[in-house]
Write an enzyme that holds these catalytic residues in place. Structure first.
Site, PDB file in Angstrom:
ATOM      1  N   ARG A  24       0.818  -1.218   0.000  1.00  0.00           N
ATOM      2  CA  ARG A  24       0.000   0.000   0.000  1.00  0.00           C
ATOM      3  C   ARG A  24       0.853   1.271   0.000  1.00  0.00           C
ATOM      4  O   ARG A  24       0.486   2.264  -0.624  1.00  0.00           O
ATOM      5  CB  ARG A  24      -0.970  -0.035   1.180  1.00  0.00           C
ATOM      6  CG  ARG A  24      -2.016  -1.135   0.992  1.00  0.00           C
ATOM      7  CD  ARG A  24      -3.194  -1.014   1.903  1.00  0.00           C
ATOM      8  NE  ARG A  24      -4.244  -1.940   1.490  1.00  0.00           N
ATOM      9  CZ  ARG A  24      -5.422  -2.048   2.080  1.00  0.00           C
ATOM     10  NH1 ARG A  24      -5.714  -1.266   3.114  1.00  0.00           N
ATOM     11  NH2 ARG A  24      -6.325  -2.913   1.646  1.00  0.00           N
ATOM     12  N   ASP A  72      14.685 -23.546   1.026  1.00  0.00           N
ATOM     13  CA  ASP A  72      15.240 -24.159  -0.180  1.00  0.00           C
ATOM     14  C   ASP A  72      16.760 -24.094  -0.147  1.00  0.00           C
ATOM     15  O   ASP A  72      17.353 -23.050  -0.424  1.00  0.00           O
ATOM     16  CB  ASP A  72      14.710 -23.456  -1.431  1.00  0.00           C
ATOM     17  CG  ASP A  72      14.919 -24.286  -2.692  1.00  0.00           C
ATOM     18  OD1 ASP A  72      15.920 -25.031  -2.743  1.00  0.00           O
ATOM     19  OD2 ASP A  72      14.093 -24.205  -3.615  1.00  0.00           O
ATOM     20  N   THR A 125      10.823 -13.775  12.883  1.00  0.00           N
ATOM     21  CA  THR A 125      11.038 -15.108  13.443  1.00  0.00           C
ATOM     22  C   THR A 125      10.466 -15.162  14.847  1.00  0.00           C
ATOM     23  O   THR A 125      10.708 -14.257  15.654  1.00  0.00           O
ATOM     24  CB  THR A 125      12.526 -15.496  13.480  1.00  0.00           C
ATOM     25  OG1 THR A 125      12.688 -16.682  14.276  1.00  0.00           O
ATOM     26  CG2 THR A 125      13.407 -14.407  14.058  1.00  0.00           C
ATOM     27  N   ASP A 127      11.397 -16.978  17.160  1.00  0.00           N
ATOM     28  CA  ASP A 127      12.484 -17.193  18.126  1.00  0.00           C
ATOM     29  C   ASP A 127      13.075 -15.881  18.638  1.00  0.00           C
ATOM     30  O   ASP A 127      13.791 -15.870  19.643  1.00  0.00           O
ATOM     31  CB  ASP A 127      13.604 -18.031  17.508  1.00  0.00           C
ATOM     32  CG  ASP A 127      13.204 -19.485  17.298  1.00  0.00           C
ATOM     33  OD1 ASP A 127      12.284 -19.948  17.996  1.00  0.00           O
ATOM     34  OD2 ASP A 127      13.795 -20.153  16.440  1.00  0.00           O
ATOM     35  N   ARG A 154      -1.305 -25.927  33.331  1.00  0.00           N
ATOM     36  CA  ARG A 154      -1.227 -25.790  34.794  1.00  0.00           C
ATOM     37  C   ARG A 154      -2.550 -26.194  35.446  1.00  0.00           C
ATOM     38  O   ARG A 154      -2.563 -26.790  36.533  1.00  0.00           O
ATOM     39  CB  ARG A 154      -0.844 -24.363  35.195  1.00  0.00           C
ATOM     40  CG  ARG A 154      -0.604 -24.230  36.698  1.00  0.00           C
ATOM     41  CD  ARG A 154      -0.158 -22.836  37.094  1.00  0.00           C
ATOM     42  NE  ARG A 154       1.229 -22.561  36.743  1.00  0.00           N
ATOM     43  CZ  ARG A 154       2.282 -22.982  37.434  1.00  0.00           C
ATOM     44  NH1 ARG A 154       2.112 -23.766  38.502  1.00  0.00           N
ATOM     45  NH2 ARG A 154       3.499 -22.661  37.071  1.00  0.00           N
ATOM     46  N   GLN A 254       2.750 -22.704  18.328  1.00  0.00           N
ATOM     47  CA  GLN A 254       3.318 -21.391  18.662  1.00  0.00           C
ATOM     48  C   GLN A 254       3.405 -20.475  17.447  1.00  0.00           C
ATOM     49  O   GLN A 254       3.420 -19.256  17.579  1.00  0.00           O
ATOM     50  CB  GLN A 254       4.717 -21.567  19.269  1.00  0.00           C
ATOM     51  CG  GLN A 254       4.709 -22.280  20.607  1.00  0.00           C
ATOM     52  CD  GLN A 254       6.055 -22.884  20.951  1.00  0.00           C
ATOM     53  OE1 GLN A 254       6.865 -22.256  21.622  1.00  0.00           O
ATOM     54  NE2 GLN A 254       6.304 -24.097  20.501  1.00  0.00           N
TER      55      GLN A 254
END
Length: 321
Positions: A24, A72, A125, A127, A154, A254
């Site tokens: 945009r 890849d 990412t 992580d 829990r 996640q």
């Protein structure tokens, strides 16, 4: 200007916000954006698609990436990169915006050096381990997903007075484990950076039981060891003396789901900065965020060691009584 955009490596919630912002921003100023599907694979195979503002409508709340992604290994070989560069040339692409983690940004650096065209990276990412930037797109959503799952675990751990090992992502780093562990009140956080002695874990469980704790949650970064491995170790050492021992791997849960408002906003800002930096004449680097400011950082910085929040780790240890 004709700008190419691709997403490579592991997907991260918020990537679509980056894509939308780039498309945009460019269209508003008369530039064209070409989507390259499936990351470097699409670059090699010539899988290109024109993107307009309508194509990126309604994607802010979608996880994953509308451009698809892949890993890849062929892109590490010059012969395949040359094929990719030929495709770029034939499509008239004058600049690239590349979204992904450390490996993807290493490929972006190589592309900039070998083609001479401007290449800007965006760290994406879950992580959160790209060096040179405080934040990577996708981390906040992954953290929310991990916290939600651990909260639910829990509940059942408490009901059955069990010891639960919850494995979260973090092959080399413990960002998710530390913050999710602190946010959920984990009794023990295990990360590759600290290497808490495995032999002491049974002692920690025994200590907690003597303090009156009825259950025990261990949040484990996959880079420390695998959940089943730790479960087997504890079964061998203490059996069910302090309650049943169970392990759960959160895995790809996640990565998915609706991006948090933070990842949508940050993705939008990262995308705009990536686009504006190209227009301003930046030739090579990635968008970094530090102490509330965005700037372009050298690609080399992406590979540098990024420390976890050790204060948060120590705080959890202090409070886990």
């Amino acid at each position: 200007m004709r700008i190419g955009i691709l997403t490579a490596g592991g997907d991260a919630p918020g990537m679509n916000a980056v894509i939308r912002a780039v498309v945009r921003s460019a269209e508003r100023e008369g530039h064209e954006v070409i989507g390259i599907k499936r990351g470097y694979k699409g670059l090699i195979e010539g899988d290109f698609i024109k993107l307009t503002s309508r194509d990126v409508g309604g994607i802010l709340d979608r996880g994953g990436t509308i451009l698809l992604s892949s890993r890849d290994p062929r892109y590490k070989k010059l012969e395949y990169r040359e094929k990719a560069y030929k495709n770029l040339n034939e499509q008239g692409i004058e600049a690239l915006i590349i979204l992904g983690g450390e490996g993807t940004l290493a490929g972006a650096k190589l592309t900039a050096e070998e083609t001479g065209i401007p290449v800007i990276g965006v760290p994406c990412t879950i992580d959160n381990d790209v060096g040179g930037t405080e934040y990577c797109i996708g981390y906040d959503t992954a953290l929310r997903n991990a916290v939600d799952a651990i909260d639910k675990i829990r509940d059942t751990a408490s009901s059955h007075e069990r010891i639960f090992i919850v494995e979260v992502m973090g092959r080399n780093r413990g960002f998710i484990a530390v913050e999710a562990g602190l946010a959920t009140g984990a009794e023990l956080i295990l990360i590759p950076e600290e290497r808490f002695p495995r032999e002491q874990i049974p002692e920690e469980i025994e200590k907690a039981k003597k303090l009156g704790k009825l259950h025990f949650i261990i949040v484990l970064a996959e880079g420390y060891c695998r959940a089943k491995e730790l479960e087997d170790f504890l079964l061998e050492k203490i059996g069910d003396k302090y309650g049943e021992i169970r392990s759960t791997v959160l895995g790809h849960i996640q990565r998915g789901g609706i991006p948090t408002h933070f990842d949508r906003i940050m993705g939008t800002k990262f995308g705009v900065v990536a686009y504006e930096s190209l227009i301003a004449g930046e030739r090579s680097g990635f968008v970094a965020y530090e102490k509330g400011k965005f700037y372009i950082e050298d690609f080399e910085k992406a590979q540098e060691y990024k420390p976890i929040d050790r204060e948060a780790y120590k705080l959890n240890t202090r409070l886990a009584i």
